[in-house]
Scaffold this motif. Structure first.
Motif, mmCIF file in Angstrom:
data_model
loop_
_atom_site.group_PDB
_atom_site.id
_atom_site.type_symbol
_atom_site.label_atom_id
_atom_site.label_comp_id
_atom_site.label_asym_id
_atom_site.label_seq_id
_atom_site.Cartn_x
_atom_site.Cartn_y
_atom_site.Cartn_z
ATOM 1 N N THR A 35 81.271 39.370 52.393
ATOM 2 C CA THR A 35 81.365 39.487 50.946
ATOM 3 C C THR A 35 80.292 38.636 50.278
ATOM 4 O OG1 THR A 35 82.946 37.653 50.767
ATOM 5 C CG2 THR A 35 83.847 39.871 51.089
ATOM 6 N N GLU A 36 79.883 39.066 49.111
ATOM 7 C CA GLU A 36 78.845 38.347 48.377
ATOM 8 C C GLU A 36 79.342 37.011 47.864
ATOM 9 O OE1 GLU A 36 75.464 39.455 45.003
ATOM 10 O OE2 GLU A 36 77.389 40.523 45.036
ATOM 11 N N ASP A 37 80.653 36.894 47.645
ATOM 12 C CA ASP A 37 81.219 35.652 47.114
ATOM 13 C C ASP A 37 81.433 34.595 48.191
ATOM 14 O OD1 ASP A 37 81.310 36.794 44.603
ATOM 15 O OD2 ASP A 37 83.331 37.586 44.876
ATOM 16 N N ALA A 38 81.183 34.952 49.449
ATOM 17 C CA ALA A 38 81.388 33.988 50.534
ATOM 18 C C ALA A 38 80.445 32.801 50.373
ATOM 19 C CB ALA A 38 81.152 34.660 51.891
ATOM 20 N N THR A 39 80.952 31.615 50.664
ATOM 21 C CA THR A 39 80.151 30.400 50.566
ATOM 22 C C THR A 39 80.167 29.655 51.895
ATOM 23 O OG1 THR A 39 82.050 29.129 49.755
ATOM 24 C CG2 THR A 39 80.611 30.137 48.099
ATOM 25 N N ASP A 40 79.180 28.817 52.086
ATOM 26 C CA ASP A 40 79.106 27.990 53.285
ATOM 27 C C ASP A 40 78.798 26.557 52.898
ATOM 28 O OD1 ASP A 40 79.623 29.481 55.721
ATOM 29 O OD2 ASP A 40 77.916 30.717 55.151
ATOM 30 N N ASP A 41 79.126 25.651 53.828
ATOM 31 C CA ASP A 41 78.943 24.231 53.555
ATOM 32 C C ASP A 41 77.475 23.833 53.612
ATOM 33 O OD1 ASP A 41 81.594 23.589 53.122
ATOM 34 O OD2 ASP A 41 82.010 23.302 55.246
ATOM 35 N N LEU A 42 77.124 22.974 52.683
ATOM 36 C CA LEU A 42 75.803 22.364 52.633
ATOM 37 C C LEU A 42 76.023 20.857 52.697
ATOM 38 C CD1 LEU A 42 72.901 23.506 52.198
ATOM 39 C CD2 LEU A 42 73.130 22.861 49.815
ATOM 40 N N VAL A 318 70.850 53.177 48.365
ATOM 41 C CA VAL A 318 71.810 53.173 49.474
ATOM 42 C C VAL A 318 73.197 53.609 49.026
ATOM 43 C CG1 VAL A 318 70.583 51.387 50.772
ATOM 44 C CG2 VAL A 318 72.356 50.725 49.129
ATOM 45 N N MET A 319 73.427 53.650 47.706
ATOM 46 C CA MET A 319 74.732 54.079 47.213
ATOM 47 C C MET A 319 74.806 55.586 47.006
ATOM 48 S SD MET A 319 76.406 51.393 47.353
ATOM 49 C CE MET A 319 77.927 51.993 46.639
ATOM 50 N N THR A 463 79.362 51.876 41.680
ATOM 51 C CA THR A 463 79.021 50.646 40.949
ATOM 52 C C THR A 463 79.968 49.492 41.278
ATOM 53 O OG1 THR A 463 80.290 51.498 39.054
ATOM 54 C CG2 THR A 463 77.896 51.820 39.029
ATOM 55 N N VAL A 464 80.782 49.639 42.320
ATOM 56 C CA VAL A 464 81.633 48.522 42.748
ATOM 57 C C VAL A 464 80.734 47.454 43.383
ATOM 58 C CG1 VAL A 464 83.485 47.812 44.301
ATOM 59 C CG2 VAL A 464 83.625 50.011 43.115
ATOM 60 N N PRO A 465 80.655 46.243 42.816
ATOM 61 C CA PRO A 465 79.711 45.231 43.324
ATOM 62 C C PRO A 465 79.922 44.898 44.804
ATOM 63 C CG PRO A 465 80.614 44.566 41.195
ATOM 64 C CD PRO A 465 81.398 45.767 41.637
ATOM 65 N N GLU A 466 81.193 44.782 45.223
ATOM 66 C CA GLU A 466 81.463 44.442 46.617
ATOM 67 C C GLU A 466 80.959 45.524 47.568
ATOM 68 O OE1 GLU A 466 84.171 42.298 43.937
ATOM 69 O OE2 GLU A 466 83.672 44.418 44.188
ATOM 70 N N LEU A 467 81.107 46.795 47.142
ATOM 71 C CA LEU A 467 80.655 47.903 47.986
ATOM 72 C C LEU A 467 79.125 47.958 48.043
ATOM 73 C CD1 LEU A 467 81.625 50.242 49.706
ATOM 74 C CD2 LEU A 467 81.621 51.689 47.676
ATOM 75 N N VAL A 471 77.102 47.695 51.636
ATOM 76 C CA VAL A 471 76.232 48.767 52.145
ATOM 77 C C VAL A 471 74.783 48.285 52.208
ATOM 78 C CG1 VAL A 471 75.412 51.115 51.760
ATOM 79 C CG2 VAL A 471 77.787 50.544 51.275
ATOM 80 N N PHE A 472 74.352 47.499 51.208
ATOM 81 C CA PHE A 472 72.972 47.002 51.197
ATOM 82 C C PHE A 472 72.741 46.005 52.323
ATOM 83 C CE2 PHE A 472 69.634 44.085 49.747
ATOM 84 C CZ PHE A 472 68.631 44.984 49.422
#
Length: 510
Positions: A35-42, A318-319, A463-467, A471-472
């Motif tokens: 997911t685009e909202d996923a974050t990781d530790d810095l 791609v959509m 236009t669903v941002p998560e989709l 796909v991208f």
């Protein structure tokens, strides 16, 4: 016919398997976030070096810094000092920073700052290490005690891994007389590690000390000693106090070997204080930074390796297969009638600029006026090409007029109507008018409503941002869609609308 069916099934299976394999590789091996909202530790690590410089003597301070060659990658590294020369050298797999100054006096403070994150790429650098070592010199009672400890260790071990584990276990048995003799009253962890190394060297098993730092925010940290041995393909880590095997994931390897963390020439009372804090960053952005600051190239050959402007174009492209899949399901499974397959998708793309509600109004208005003109031109008995040319010109003039009046009325959204594909509108008007003539006004209206509904649904899904992100980021998923489309190509069953139509017939049949 049977061979053709088998060929199609094999083709579908290959496409689906390939799409699933590539996507799974990106997710589970390369670690690309789903997911685009996923974050990781810095992680931000500060090492504060303090010492007292001797008066009128040159000063040279050497400190180990992380090699960062395997599990972590550096995003930024700073050496903060005043009037000191700084150099970084590599030796025996370690990195060491050297601060030097000709004349300083009094209390001195230097800083080393490191910003790092977990390495994204699943293809970690290959490691090498020794698989044999010579015995350390030992004589007298110590040799006899060492041999007495090694006898049961050899008996209760099956390989190098269990041999090291059994050795650590024996050395930590402080009630054993042989252990007491070797420790000589010093049961500290560094001294126990030295005895473990002695026993392993007699058995020609290589071992070295690994000094790690626990990645834990807002807690004072000191280097933690571990032992490691090379298995032939990878390093095996052991806790010298408990025999626990495997370096925990929150440990950062700082340096290896028997040397101290810091060495000072021309000074005294040297000490290092560590402070850590962590923050979160968007996972894909962090992956890009990781790619730029290491030898990793897992994003280089993805769509993220394209220029930003080109990326935005491909995010739309791609959509399109997703929109086509929506239309395919609506037509072949639901039974919705539309003006072809691609016309609703292209209209859905136009809705990206006008927004859905305003786009439906504009499409309905332009199509209705165009149908009226098409009906009028039919009375003039014109051929198809001149008739299409007139309708196209009329559509352009109508779009220009709507844009002008929208601007005068302050409706800036109306300006985006110019982005409607004019040729698509013209062909839509032409095909609707032909349908009107051949099958009547009610059927033409039904097809027009079906086209608008399909285009609206495709627009909402496309236009669903998560989709879009998924796909991208994982374009191999499109191969799975192709496999589904191929399977749909052999579907000969009833559509949902046909089940409703034949409901009465089914009741009579029963």
């Amino acid at each position: 016919m049977r061979s053709l069916t088998l060929h199609l099934k094999i083709l579908i299976a290959v496409l689906v398997l390939l799409g699933v394999s590539v996507t799974a590789y990106q997710i589970f091996v390369l670690g690309i976030p789903v997911t685009e909202d996923a974050t990781d530790d810095l992680w931000n690590i500060d090492a504060k070096v303090e010492f007292v410089a001797n008066t009128k003597e040159p000063v040279k301070i050497q400190m180990f810094v992380p090699p960062l060659s395997r599990d972590y990658v550096s995003l930024n590294e700073s050496f903060i000092s005043n009037n000191y020369g700084v150099s970084v050298n590599r030796a025996d797999g370690n990195r060491k920073v050297t601060w030097s100054a000709r004349r300083v006096s009094g209390k001195q403070t230097l800083y080393y700052r490191l910003v790092l994150t977990k390495r994204y790429t699943g293809e970690k650098p290959k490691v090498k290490g020794p698989t044999f070592r010579d015995s350390m010199a030992v004589e007298g009672p110590e040799k006899i005690a060492a041999e007495a400890l090694l006898a049961p260790i050899r008996q209760h071990s099956a390989d190098v891994e269990t041999f090291i584990g059994e050795t650590i276990k024996r050395v930590n048995n402080l009630g054993d007389d042989n252990v007491k003799l070797l420790l000589a009253g010093d049961p500290s962890t560094p001294h126990k590690a030295q005895i473990i190394e002695l026993l392993l060297s007699i058995a020609h098993v290589p071992m070295e000390r690994a000094h790690t730092l626990r990645l834990e925010a807002d807690q004072p940290q000191t280097p933690e000693l571990w032992l490691r041995s090379f298995s032939g393909s990878d390093w095996l880590y052991f806790n010298p106090d408990t025999g626990e095997q495997g370096l925990p994931p929150d440990r950062l390897l700082w340096w290896t070997g028997p040397d101290n963390l810091i060495a000072v020439e021309g000074g005294k009372k040297a000490g290092v204080t560590f402070s850590l804090n962590n923050s979160e960053m968007n996972a894909i952005r962090l992956a890009k930074l990781t790619d730029e600051n290491s030898d990793a190239n897992f994003l280089e050959y993805s769509l993220y390796g394209l220029p930003l402007q080109t990326q935005q174009t491909f995010m739309v492209m791609v959509m399109i297969p997703i929109g086509v899949l929506v239309i395919l399901i609506l037509r072949n499974l639901v039974g919705l009638e539309t003006l072809g397959t691609f016309t609703p998708v292209l209209i859905a793309l136009a809705f990206r600029e006008t927004q859905l509600g305003f786009g439906i109004v504009l499409f309905t208005l332009i199509t209705a006026l165009g149908l009226s003109l098409r009906s009028y031109l039919e009375h003039l008995k014109l051929q198809m090409l001149p008739r299409l040319s007139v309708v196209l010109t009329f559509v352009v003039v109508l779009i220009a007029a709507i844009s002008l009046f929208s601007h005068k009325l302050g409706l800036e959204r109306g300006l985006s109507v110019a982005l409607f594909p004019m040729v698509i509108l013209t062909m839509t008007i032409e095909r609707l008018s032909i349908t009107w003539e051949e099958r009547g006004a009610s059927h033409a209206l039904k097809v027009a409503i079906g086209t608008l509904f399909a285009a609206s649904l495709a627009h909402l899904i496309m236009t669903v941002p998560e989709l879009i992100y998924f796909v991208f980021t994982f374009p191999a998923i499109l191969l799975i869609l192709v496999g589904f489309m191929l399977a749909m190509g052999r579907y000969r069953g009833y559509r949902l609308t046909e089940l409703v139509r034949f409901k009465a017939f089914l009741k009579e049949h029963n």
